[in-house]
Each structure stands twice: as C-alpha cells, then as structure tokens.
Design an enzyme around this catalytic site. Structure first.
Site, short mmCIF file in Angstrom:
data_model
loop_
_atom_site.label_atom_id
_atom_site.label_comp_id
_atom_site.label_asym_id
_atom_site.label_seq_id
_atom_site.Cartn_x
_atom_site.Cartn_y
_atom_site.Cartn_z
N ASP A 91 2.80 -1.19 -3.39
CA ASP A 91 2.12 -0.41 -2.46
C ASP A 91 0.71 -1.04 -1.77
O ASP A 91 0.61 -2.43 -2.15
CB ASP A 91 1.86 1.22 -2.78
N LYS B 23 4.76 8.39 -7.68
CA LYS B 23 3.58 7.82 -7.09
C LYS B 23 2.46 7.46 -8.07
O LYS B 23 2.54 8.31 -9.01
CB LYS B 23 3.10 8.00 -5.71
P1 NDP Z 1 -0.88 -3.92 1.76
O1 NDP Z 1 -1.80 -3.95 0.84
O2 NDP Z 1 -0.02 -5.31 2.05
O3 NDP Z 1 -1.73 -4.23 3.58
C1 NDP Z 1 -2.40 -2.77 3.78
C2 NDP Z 1 -3.19 -3.25 5.00
O4 NDP Z 1 -3.63 -1.82 5.54
C3 NDP Z 1 -4.16 -4.38 4.90
O5 NDP Z 1 -4.27 -4.99 6.04
C4 NDP Z 1 -5.60 -3.37 4.81
O6 NDP Z 1 -6.72 -4.28 5.17
C5 NDP Z 1 -5.30 -2.44 5.55
N1 NDP Z 1 -6.01 -1.21 5.05
C6 NDP Z 1 -5.67 -0.79 3.72
N2 NDP Z 1 -6.48 0.29 3.69
C7 NDP Z 1 -7.42 0.48 4.50
C8 NDP Z 1 -8.35 1.28 5.05
N3 NDP Z 1 -8.67 2.44 4.34
N4 NDP Z 1 -8.87 1.14 6.46
C9 NDP Z 1 -8.44 0.02 7.14
N5 NDP Z 1 -7.43 -0.54 6.61
C10 NDP Z 1 -6.77 -0.51 5.60
O7 NDP Z 1 -0.25 -2.47 1.99
P2 NDP Z 1 1.35 -2.31 2.74
O8 NDP Z 1 1.40 -2.94 3.79
O9 NDP Z 1 2.39 -2.41 1.51
O10 NDP Z 1 1.04 -0.70 3.12
C11 NDP Z 1 0.59 -0.36 4.22
C12 NDP Z 1 1.13 0.99 4.30
O11 NDP Z 1 2.53 1.47 4.45
C13 NDP Z 1 0.70 2.17 3.29
O12 NDP Z 1 0.10 3.41 3.80
C14 NDP Z 1 1.54 2.14 2.34
O13 NDP Z 1 1.55 3.44 1.60
C15 NDP Z 1 2.89 2.12 3.23
N6 NDP Z 1 4.11 1.90 2.71
C16 NDP Z 1 4.32 0.65 2.28
C17 NDP Z 1 5.71 0.30 1.92
C18 NDP Z 1 5.97 -1.30 1.23
O14 NDP Z 1 7.00 -1.56 0.80
N7 NDP Z 1 4.79 -1.95 1.05
C19 NDP Z 1 6.60 1.21 1.57
C20 NDP Z 1 6.44 2.52 2.61
C21 NDP Z 1 5.17 2.66 2.97
P3 NDP Z 1 -7.34 -5.21 3.94
O15 NDP Z 1 -6.46 -6.54 4.04
O16 NDP Z 1 -8.70 -5.67 4.48
O17 NDP Z 1 -7.28 -4.56 2.69
#
Ligand code: NDP
Length: 444
Positions: free
Chosen positions: A166, A126
């Site tokens: 991510d 990672k």
């Molecule tokens: P994105 O950046 O596309 O979206 C993240 C979302 O979560 C946004 O809506 C963001 O809000 C919100 N967010 C992020 N940090 C916080 C926080 N500290 N408090 C509240 N809301 C928060 O990321 P992903 O959708 O890609 O990833 C989401 C999760 O899934 C993570 O844990 C990631 O590790 C996991 N994941 C992702 C994969 C992928 O293929 N993308 C694969 C496997 C796991 P805002 O828009 O305001 O930033």
C-alpha cells in the site's frame, strides 16, 4: 429509530476519535440502507451491522529498530483482521507517518466490500505503521521491516491473513518482510502478495491497480456511449497506482496532463512522460521537481492543484480525502464527465454527493481500485498451484474481473432503484455476499 441509524449512533459513540473510520462506515451503512430495511428483523436479531463494523481482532505492537547512526528508533505497528466470512483476511500494509488505528480500521472496513466485489475468496484486513520509508537508507528500511515482521508473523499465514503493499510499501519492503517471515517460520508460502517475480510474485501485479482502474473507467464510458480515446485526464499521485493508471490511459488513447506528490504537482500539457516519471519515482525515489527539470513542457507547482486543470476524466490516485467540495465544484464547472477513484476514499462525502447531484459518473475506490487486490488473489492462486501464469493471462483475467465488477455494481444499483449510483451499487453488491456467508456460518 431504524436499525441503520441505531448502529451508526453506536459506532460513532464507540469510535469518536477515528474520523476516517466513521466516514467509511457512514458511507457504507447509508448506501446499504434499502437492503437492511428489507431484512431489518433478521439482521437486527443476528446483529449483522454490529458484527460487520467491529473488527474480528486488532493488533497494535512496538517496532524497535536501529538507524544508521546506531540510534534505536521506535514505531507502532498495526494489523486489523476485520472480517473473514468469505476468505482469509487480505489487505495491504501502509507505511506513512499519518498511520494510526483509525486509518487502518477505515481501510480494513472498506477492504471487506472491495474484496467481496472481486468475486474471489478473500476477506478484509489491513495493517501498517507510522514508519516513514522516505529518506531512509535501504539498510534502515530492512531493519524496520524485519522488526515489523518479527511481530506480525505471529498473526498471519497463507490461509489465515495475507498482507500486501500500500502507500510506502512496495517491492523492496515486501521483499524484506518475506525474507524475515521465512526466516522466523521456516515456511516458504504465499503469505504476502506483491512479491518479486523471482520468489513467487505474479506478472502484472505491479500494474494491476492502475490498469484495473482504467479498464473500469473504459467500461463505464463505453456503457455511456463514450471511450477513453481522445479524453483529457487529470491524475493525482505519482506512486504505484498513479503511474500505471497514466500508462494504461495513454495506451487507450487518452492524454494525461497532471500528476502530483505530497509536496507539489506537475502540469504537462503535452502529456505525462511515463518513462521519465518512473525513472524519477521508482528508480531515484525523488521529488517531482526532478520530472519538471527534465521535461521542458512541464510546469511544477508547490502545494495542491491538479483539480484546477480542465479535464474530461479525473482520477484521484494519491490518498484519502484529497478531493474536496471546492475541487469538485471546479471540476464540474470545467465540464468533467467521470471521476473514478484509484486511491481509497480520496473523495469526501460532500464532494461525492456534489458530483452525483451534478450528473458526473462516479465510481468509488472499492470498485475502481479492486484490480490490485484481485490480482493479489491471483498471485495467491499461482502460489498454491506452484505455477506462474503469463502476463497476458493475468492481465486478461484482471480485465474480465473489472468488467464484471462494473456490471455487478451497475445491476445492484438498478435492483434497488438507484440507477447510476455506483457508490450504492458497490456497497450493496459487496455487502450481499458477505452477509450471506455470515448468516450461513452462524454466530461467530
Ligand atoms: P504509493 O506510496 O506508491 O504512492 C502514493 C502517492 O500519493 C505518492 O505520489 C505520494 O506522494 C502521494 N501521497 C501519499 N500521501 C499523501 C498525502 N497525505 N498528501 C498528498 N499526497 C500523498 O502508494 P499507492 O500508489 O500504492 O497507493 C495510492 C492509493 O491507492 C492509496 O490510497 C492506496 O490505499 C490505494 N490503493 C493502492 C493499491 C495498490 O495496489 N498499491 C490497491 C488499492 C488501493 P509522495 O511520493 O510525496 O509520498
């Protein structure tokens, strides 16, 4: 003292300032206890637990770049190569101000077991940076990504370590990083996944994590005589995972009534309008207030609160430690049937325990969100073959992988007398394959 307790104590002493990493290690080691106890002498002699909790190597580097005012900015970059017993290191790059070594280590450690569960030949790693892409111009994001990749390119390669997206790293960032890798090394190879379709990306990769989460949830429900059709779901997050989870859940006949971002959340009793959500988040990169402004049925609230809405299925898809003990007490009181993690480690250890003790079906992220990395591995296969598969081909492989993972973790839990404990099942099934490869490869 048992071997598990001994190693837990050592890891805690050595990594005291990294609570997220300790939380992940504690969860895994506690749940593989029966496997370790059954092989204690061998594992102790081979130092299996010490080796699996210590990254192969970790890189920390300065990332200097120039902003639109001509000011030089400095961020910190990380790549942790955790374990490559079963394949090249594989895991995403997180760009978020909260990133520090402990977050990257927790994610890299989880990735070892998740990648193993996919059944594909990928090890765990990672990376990321404390850079915040929010509010930056495209030129600033490019400047950051080019500087970040200038250093990262020394450590990665199509058969060595293959990063992906991510939080904060989407198609735009992957594109800039791929361009810089190619420029520095002269190699046109599958060194990153999540690439655009015009330069080696895979169809269905964008949708894969969210779709995979719902395929697994459907399989879980089917195994318990239910299905997604007619279920009310609450989702947190509004990024890549959340958007495609909402889309697939709705395709299967569920109603998804919430989503959130880091400043607030939306309750839309008529069901989230995915096309509008995509427009707000993927195109405009705006706040959810814009969604609510354009949708009369939606209510916007500041802060957090999606878990207060009555639902059958809860899908945390934002970030780590976002589903707390008080939240799950509310979910249980409101009659939730299943909680499946789209994000990595969104549920705290005490909240997980409460859900399990109250008979809620609970699938941890390392199984439920493995569709993303599995499809990344399919992208690697297509890059090696110099071929592109159709959306339907990739999607049906993804679906099969998620169904297989569900049955593997279910079987593993049953084998150790822990039927229905999918946390134990996922950790045990993931661990067994990695430990087998580590033992076969000798001391390294
Ligand atoms: P994105 O950046 O596309 O979206 C993240 C979302 O979560 C946004 O809506 C963001 O809000 C919100 N967010 C992020 N940090 C916080 C926080 N500290 N408090 C509240 N809301 C928060 O990321 P992903 O959708 O890609 O990833 C989401 C999760 O899934 C993570 O844990 C990631 O590790 C996991 N994941 C992702 C994969 C992928 O293929 N993308 C694969 C496997 C796991 P805002 O828009 O305001 O930033």
């Amino acid at each position: 003292m048992s071997y598990v307790d001994e190693v837990l104590a050592k890891v805690q002493a050595k990594n005291a300032a990294e609570p997220e990493f300790l939380q992940a290690v504690e969860e895994v080691l506690e749940s593989i206890r029966p496997v370790v106890d059954a092989n204690e002498e061998l594992y102790r002699k081979e130092a299996i637990l010490e080796r699996i909790t210590e990254p192969d190597r970790q890189f920390k580097f300065r990332v200097s770049w120039v902003d639109d005012q001509g000011q030089v900015q400095v961020n910190t970059g990380y790549r942790v190569q955790f374990n490559n017993a079963i394949g090249p290191y594989k895991g995403g790059l997180r760009l978020h101000p909260s990133v520090y070594l402990g977050i990257i280590k927790f994610l890299g450690f989880e990735q070892i077991f998740k990648n193993s569960l996919t059944g594909l030949p990928i090890g765990g790693g990672k990376g990321g940076s404390d850079f915040d892409p929010k509010g930056k111009s495209d030129r600033e994001v490019m400047a950051f990504c080019q500087s970040f990749m200038t250093e990262l390119s020394k450590y990665i390669g199509a058969d060595v370590d293959v990063p992906a997206g991510d939080i904060g790293t989407g198609a735009r960032e992957i594109g800039y990083m791929f361009g810089q890798y190619k420029r520095i090394t002269g190699l046109y190879e599958g060194v990153l996944t999540g690439k655009g379709l015009s330069y080696g990306g895979s169809l269905a990769r964008t949708e894969a994590t969210g779709y995979g989460l719902i395929y697994m949830t459907e399989e879980l429900l089917k195994s318990h005589g239910q299905d997604m059709a007619g279920k009310t779901c609450v989702v947190s997050g509004s990024g890549n995972v959340a958007i495609y989870a909402i889309q697939k859940a709705q395709q299967l006949g569920a109603k998804v009534v919430t989503c959130s971002d880091s400043t607030g959340w939306v309750y839309d009793p008529e069901g989230i309008d995915v096309a509008l959500l995509k427009e707000v988040k993927e195109v405009k990169r705006a706040r959810l207030t814009e969604y609510a402004a354009a949708r009369p049925s939606a209510q916007y609230h500041e802060g957090r609160g999606v878990w207060t809405i009555k639902c059958d299925v809860a899908l945390p898809c934002a970030t780590q430690n976002e589903l707390l003990l008080d939240d799950v007490k509310t979910l249980v009181a409101n009659g939730v049937t299943a909680v499946c993690e789209g994000a990595n480690m969104p549920t705290t250890l005490d909240a997980t325990k409460y859900l399990q003790e109250n008979g809620v079906l609970f699938i941890p992220g390392k199984a439920a969100n493995a569709g993303g990395v599995a499809t990344s591995a399919l992208e690697m296969s297509q890059n090696s073959e110099r071929l592109s598969w159709t959306f339907e081909e990739v999607d049906s492989k993804l679906q099969q992988i998620m169904v297989n993972i569900y049955h593997n973790i279910d079987d593993a839990a049953k084998r150790y007398g822990k039927e229905g404990d999918y946390v134990a099942g996922a950790n045990i099934a993931g661990f067994e394959k990695v430990v087998d490869a580590m033992l076969a490869q000798g001391v390294c």
